[in-house]
Scaffold this active site. Structure first.
Site, PDB file in Angstrom:
ATOM      1  N   SER A   1       2.067  22.921 -17.745  1.00 20.48           N
ATOM      2  CA  SER A   1       1.688  24.301 -17.445  1.00 20.48           C
ATOM      3  C   SER A   1       1.174  24.346 -16.008  1.00 20.48           C
ATOM      4  O   SER A   1       0.911  23.289 -15.408  1.00 20.48           O
ATOM      5  CB  SER A   1       0.557  24.699 -18.410  1.00 20.48           C
ATOM      6  OG  SER A   1      -0.120  25.843 -17.970  1.00 20.48           O
TER       7      SER A   1
ATOM      8  N   TYR B   1      -6.962  24.234 -23.427  1.00 19.63           N
ATOM      9  CA  TYR B   1      -5.548  24.355 -23.031  1.00 19.63           C
ATOM     10  C   TYR B   1      -5.321  23.594 -21.721  1.00 19.63           C
ATOM     11  O   TYR B   1      -4.399  22.778 -21.616  1.00 19.63           O
ATOM     12  CB  TYR B   1      -5.186  25.833 -22.873  1.00 19.63           C
ATOM     13  CG  TYR B   1      -3.722  26.078 -22.591  1.00 19.63           C
ATOM     14  CD1 TYR B   1      -2.810  26.202 -23.634  1.00 19.63           C
ATOM     15  CD2 TYR B   1      -3.241  26.181 -21.284  1.00 19.63           C
ATOM     16  CE1 TYR B   1      -1.459  26.422 -23.386  1.00 19.63           C
ATOM     17  CE2 TYR B   1      -1.896  26.404 -21.023  1.00 19.63           C
ATOM     18  CZ  TYR B   1      -1.003  26.529 -22.075  1.00 19.63           C
ATOM     19  OH  TYR B   1       0.335  26.745 -21.814  1.00 19.63           O
TER      20      TYR B   1
HETATM   21  P1  NDP Z   1       5.544  30.611 -28.055  1.00 21.11           P
HETATM   22  O1  NDP Z   1       4.291  31.026 -28.721  1.00 21.11           O
HETATM   23  O2  NDP Z   1       6.708  31.522 -28.048  1.00 21.11           O
HETATM   24  O3  NDP Z   1       6.043  29.217 -28.595  1.00 21.11           O
HETATM   25  C1  NDP Z   1       5.185  28.229 -29.064  1.00 21.11           C
HETATM   26  C2  NDP Z   1       5.950  27.416 -30.073  1.00 21.11           C
HETATM   27  O4  NDP Z   1       5.122  26.353 -30.547  1.00 21.11           O
HETATM   28  C3  NDP Z   1       6.356  28.246 -31.271  1.00 21.11           C
HETATM   29  O5  NDP Z   1       7.764  28.216 -31.416  1.00 21.11           O
HETATM   30  C4  NDP Z   1       5.631  27.610 -32.438  1.00 21.11           C
HETATM   31  O6  NDP Z   1       6.444  27.524 -33.608  1.00 21.11           O
HETATM   32  C5  NDP Z   1       5.348  26.211 -31.926  1.00 21.11           C
HETATM   33  N1  NDP Z   1       4.154  25.675 -32.584  1.00 21.11           N
HETATM   34  C6  NDP Z   1       2.864  26.012 -32.420  1.00 21.11           C
HETATM   35  N2  NDP Z   1       2.077  25.326 -33.266  1.00 21.11           N
HETATM   36  C7  NDP Z   1       2.913  24.536 -34.003  1.00 21.11           C
HETATM   37  C8  NDP Z   1       2.709  23.601 -35.042  1.00 21.11           C
HETATM   38  N3  NDP Z   1       1.491  23.325 -35.528  1.00 21.11           N
HETATM   39  N4  NDP Z   1       3.782  22.963 -35.558  1.00 21.11           N
HETATM   40  C9  NDP Z   1       5.025  23.239 -35.088  1.00 21.11           C
HETATM   41  N5  NDP Z   1       5.288  24.105 -34.104  1.00 21.11           N
HETATM   42  C10 NDP Z   1       4.229  24.757 -33.567  1.00 21.11           C
HETATM   43  O7  NDP Z   1       5.104  30.285 -26.552  1.00 21.11           O
HETATM   44  P2  NDP Z   1       5.858  29.681 -25.298  1.00 21.11           P
HETATM   45  O8  NDP Z   1       7.306  29.639 -25.515  1.00 21.11           O
HETATM   46  O9  NDP Z   1       5.311  30.375 -24.141  1.00 21.11           O
HETATM   47  O10 NDP Z   1       5.265  28.196 -25.282  1.00 21.11           O
HETATM   48  C11 NDP Z   1       6.070  27.042 -25.318  1.00 21.11           C
HETATM   49  C12 NDP Z   1       5.386  25.948 -24.503  1.00 21.11           C
HETATM   50  O11 NDP Z   1       5.333  26.340 -23.134  1.00 21.11           O
HETATM   51  C13 NDP Z   1       3.938  25.690 -24.939  1.00 21.11           C
HETATM   52  O12 NDP Z   1       3.665  24.309 -24.851  1.00 21.11           O
HETATM   53  C14 NDP Z   1       3.149  26.442 -23.892  1.00 21.11           C
HETATM   54  O13 NDP Z   1       1.858  25.926 -23.727  1.00 21.11           O
HETATM   55  C15 NDP Z   1       4.018  26.193 -22.672  1.00 21.11           C
HETATM   56  N6  NDP Z   1       3.761  27.093 -21.554  1.00 21.11           N
HETATM   57  C16 NDP Z   1       4.009  28.435 -21.672  1.00 21.11           C
HETATM   58  C17 NDP Z   1       3.777  29.244 -20.585  1.00 21.11           C
HETATM   59  C18 NDP Z   1       4.057  30.705 -20.592  1.00 21.11           C
HETATM   60  O14 NDP Z   1       3.744  31.382 -19.614  1.00 21.11           O
HETATM   61  N7  NDP Z   1       4.615  31.254 -21.656  1.00 21.11           N
HETATM   62  C19 NDP Z   1       3.256  28.718 -19.306  1.00 21.11           C
HETATM   63  C20 NDP Z   1       3.042  27.306 -19.325  1.00 21.11           C
HETATM   64  C21 NDP Z   1       3.293  26.535 -20.409  1.00 21.11           C
HETATM   65  P3  NDP Z   1       5.966  28.276 -34.968  1.00 21.11           P
HETATM   66  O15 NDP Z   1       5.956  29.727 -34.613  1.00 21.11           O
HETATM   67  O16 NDP Z   1       7.008  27.887 -35.954  1.00 21.11           O
HETATM   68  O17 NDP Z   1       4.602  27.731 -35.275  1.00 21.11           O
END
Ligand code: NDP
Length: 254
Positions: free
Chosen positions: A144, A157
């Site tokens: 991130s 985070y």
């Molecule tokens: P989303 O919330 O769309 O995606 C997060 C994903 O993580 C979901 O698909 C969710 O699946 C999965 N997840 C969370 N907890 C669990 C769990 N316990 N077991 C299995 N799966 C899990 O957010 P983003 O797409 O934005 O995030 C994706 C990555 O990118 C993350 O690591 C985030 O920190 C990182 N990121 C995002 C940024 C942004 O601006 N959006 C910036 C920097 C980094 P489910 O719904 O099935 O639980």
């Protein structure tokens, strides 16, 4: 065959059922990989699978709760057993709890650290024997901007995202001899469910991000398709332990 070809490769994307994970899964599938999207939410997964399959992908959903070490091992072993191999692991699942540090509970801290950091370690451990057996592999950790920059409202985070980059470097040096490359992607501000919540909870965030991002827009999950293919393919065989910002210039803006 181009250096970006992923035919006959099998990829496992945690949280590939939505957001950035799905953006990367689509890129990997378009380059020829069989893609397993893994997560908890089946409704989201069905929609994601339909989109992948409509684009001609070979894709599958496997249930995964990254908070359970056993679930990480089971889902990855199941993938390798079903498709005969595992070549690419994307440690993408992530969450955040937005509070001032003094208000965070132990449960908040552990939820964020375990989802974002510890799970990536367990999944990497689970993937290692399959990659070693295949003669190599690719692991991509999602960091991130908070891998680098501080945040008053997201201490766990930022801690998890700083550490996941160090973890990528450590695994990179440990497993280079096994031809496994481990790298990190540092997304800027991307329009997903995660940041939809952030924009609701953090006043002025949307405009602050726009003002600081030289590309003058928020990122989209599709912006991650190309970098995922690069880090998952032979094109990056001499790239390991790197952290690549995909941020529209956010991190180099003075
Ligand atoms: P989303 O919330 O769309 O995606 C997060 C994903 O993580 C979901 O698909 C969710 O699946 C999965 N997840 C969370 N907890 C669990 C769990 N316990 N077991 C299995 N799966 C899990 O957010 P983003 O797409 O934005 O995030 C994706 C990555 O990118 C993350 O690591 C985030 O920190 C990182 N990121 C995002 C940024 C942004 O601006 N959006 C910036 C920097 C980094 P489910 O719904 O099935 O639980």
């Amino acid at each position: 065959m181009t250096p970006f070809d992923l035919q006959k490769r099998v990829a496992f994307v945690t949280g590939g059922n939505g957001g950035i994970g799905l953006g990367m899964a689509k890129g990997l599938a378009a380059a020829g990989a069989t893609v397993v999207i893994a997560g908890r939410n089946k409704t989201k997964a069905q929609t994601a699978l339909a989109e992948l399959k409509a684009a001609g992908a070979q894709a599958e959903f496997i249930e995964l709760d990254v908070l359970q070490e056993a679930s990480c091992h089971q889902a990855i072993d199941q993938t390798a057993a079903k498709f005969g191999r595992l070549d690419i692991l994307v440690n993408n699942a992530g969450t955040s709890v937005r509070k001032q540090p003094q208000d965070l509970t132990a449960a908040d801290w552990h939820l964020v650290m375990n989802t974002n950091l510890t799970s990536a370690f367990f999944c990497s451990q689970a993937a290692y024997p399959h990659m070693k057996r295949a003669g190599g592999g690719k692991i991509i950790n999602i960091g991130s901007m908070m891998s680098t920059f501080a945040s008053s409202y997201a201490a766990p985070y930022a801690s998890s995202k700083g550490a996941i980059v160090q973890m990528a470097k450590s695994l990179a040096v440990a497993w280079a001899k096994d031809n496994i490359q481990v790298n990190a992607i540092l997304p800027g501000w991307i329009d997903t469910e995660l940041t939809k919540k952030a924009r609701e909870q953090v006043e002025g965030l949307h405009d602050r991000v726009l003002a600081r991002t030289p590309a003058q827009r928020w990122g989209e999950p599709a912006d991650f398709a190309g970098v995922a293919v690069f880090l998952a393919s032979a094109a990056s065989d001499f790239v390991t332990g790197a952290a690549i910002a995909v941020d529209g210039g956010y991190s180099v803006q003075a």
